[in-house]
Design a protein around this motif. Sequence first.
Motif, PDB file in Angstrom:
ATOM      1  N   SER A  94      -2.597   1.041  -5.751  1.00 22.99           N
ATOM      2  CA  SER A  94      -2.780   1.435  -4.352  1.00 22.99           C
ATOM      3  C   SER A  94      -4.126   0.912  -3.868  1.00 22.99           C
ATOM      4  O   SER A  94      -5.065   0.741  -4.656  1.00 22.99           O
ATOM      5  N   PHE A  95      -4.200   0.660  -2.583  1.00 21.37           N
ATOM      6  CA  PHE A  95      -5.490   0.294  -2.010  1.00 21.37           C
ATOM      7  C   PHE A  95      -5.539   0.750  -0.555  1.00 21.37           C
ATOM      8  O   PHE A  95      -4.520   1.094   0.058  1.00 21.37           O
ATOM      9  N   VAL A  96      -6.755   0.768  -0.021  1.00 25.65           N
ATOM     10  CA  VAL A  96      -6.977   1.179   1.364  1.00 25.65           C
ATOM     11  C   VAL A  96      -7.511  -0.018   2.130  1.00 25.65           C
ATOM     12  O   VAL A  96      -8.232  -0.857   1.573  1.00 25.65           O
ATOM     13  N   LEU A  97      -7.116  -0.134   3.402  1.00 24.55           N
ATOM     14  CA  LEU A  97      -7.523  -1.287   4.209  1.00 24.55           C
ATOM     15  C   LEU A  97      -7.954  -0.791   5.588  1.00 24.55           C
ATOM     16  O   LEU A  97      -7.272   0.041   6.206  1.00 24.55           O
ATOM     17  N   LEU A  98      -9.071  -1.312   6.067  1.00 21.68           N
ATOM     18  CA  LEU A  98      -9.543  -1.000   7.408  1.00 21.68           C
ATOM     19  C   LEU A  98     -10.319  -2.186   7.932  1.00 21.68           C
ATOM     20  O   LEU A  98     -10.863  -2.980   7.145  1.00 21.68           O
TER      21      LEU A  98
END
Length: 508
Positions: A94-98
Amino acid sequence: MCAEVSPGPDNSRTSEAGAGWVCGSPGTFNDLLPPRVLDFSWRRPAVLWRSRNDVLARLFGDPSNAIRRRCVAALRERGTPAAFTVHRSAPEFSFVLLGDTGEGDRSQYAVVPPLLHAAAGTDFMIIASDVVYPAGDGGQYLEKFFRPYKDYPAPIYAVPGNHDWYDGLRGFLHVFCALDANCSPPPWRGALAFVPRLLWRHPGPIDRAALAEARRTYRGAPGQQAVQPGPYWAIDTPSLRIIGIDTGITGVVDRDQGRWLREVSGGPKPKLLVTGKPLYVDDDHRPGPVEGGGTVDEIVRDPAHHYVAAIGGDIHNYQRYPVRAGDGRTIQYIVSGGGGAFMHATHTIPRTSVVKEGEFRCYPLRGDSLSRYSKLYGRWLRLPRLFELTPEEATAAVRYRLGIRPGRGYRSAATEVRPSRRARFVASVLGVPRDGRRRPRLLRLPVHRLPQRFRSEMADWDRPPFFKSFLRLDVTESQLRIRCYAATGCGDHETAPPCEDEVTIPLR
């Protein structure tokens, strides 16, 4: 629609409280702010002057491609692998992107608490565009990168945006690629070449000791460390290949990067593109030119490359367009630029034509966007009784002018009848198109179409609702799940941020 947020708060599609219009408690992000916070403002002449390379690049030619080639050559001389690829062995992650994070003020820090909660257990973070405003200076990474994300325990990768390029990418390359090089622009040619030669903003000095101390102090844990191969890169896993590209100042990809992109896009593995400039935004197709011919979107659409999604920053809101390619595939084109900078309006987006309106998603909702801007202009022009619209009034005006079903329903009949003349006037002058048609208006206040340096002062605020957003992406061997979470600035939403949109993409 984001079933897993229950029993958390409502989102903006279910209630005004879910949108952040009513806050039961203040956000704890205020405790994270540095002792002295300078309100970021594009009204300051010094800020505009430091951003002058954008104007010069558009008038006299963008040197980003030539500078990038020099920097990439320096990275290769240092021993960076030709494929510019980071390999990860886990098939599930999983990863987070912004995107567009780095103003360093309250609007950026308001994103941090909900992000840390929603991103629990993720393996890495990606910042898509504009890590540091206004001009990518290396000295500003302490307050606008290291300090805000000090508690995120995993590595952070990034693709640069146009503002990171106003420093010749020097600060970005030092922080993310451990390269200290000043890849100066080539000399301009032509009768007016003396103008950019005289006015071009050259990279400032890099204080290696200060940046090293910032890294040790705020992001010094072993699990937080990563050195990405270059300004463009690939993260290769058994399930999905994530490819990040560098679009410079004006959005053109140089021929060497274009050749690399075609090579790394080959093969049957599903792929996701991360870009500093979105390919679909504001109901407009912006395919992204490649130096020497072709476009980025041609590469994405090629059936042989197996792209499932393309995510871009630069525009400061959330948008999603499920576009059907010629071979029957659906590619999710997403804008994710709500990571901290001022909010770009969504009420100026016409009734969509590139996809069916019912398939399009945006955050904030058009009605909330119009209401927020009406309050800003009411305050700025000192005419609150004329301009200010409640979210319900604004939703009714958007429905009337665009002829669309409101994103948030109301129990009263106010949104189903003809809105007041005042509401129709405000919607018109603040840029809501009529029936989806892009027609010029004699009286239209600057909301979205003018360049950022002219509209930002009216599009930034430091009180909830902030309407910021970020993505969490969960990958298994069979599917990619993308969720958009809101950062309203309300304390009620920090531990369980509202989920505004969700899409699951099969990978097999």
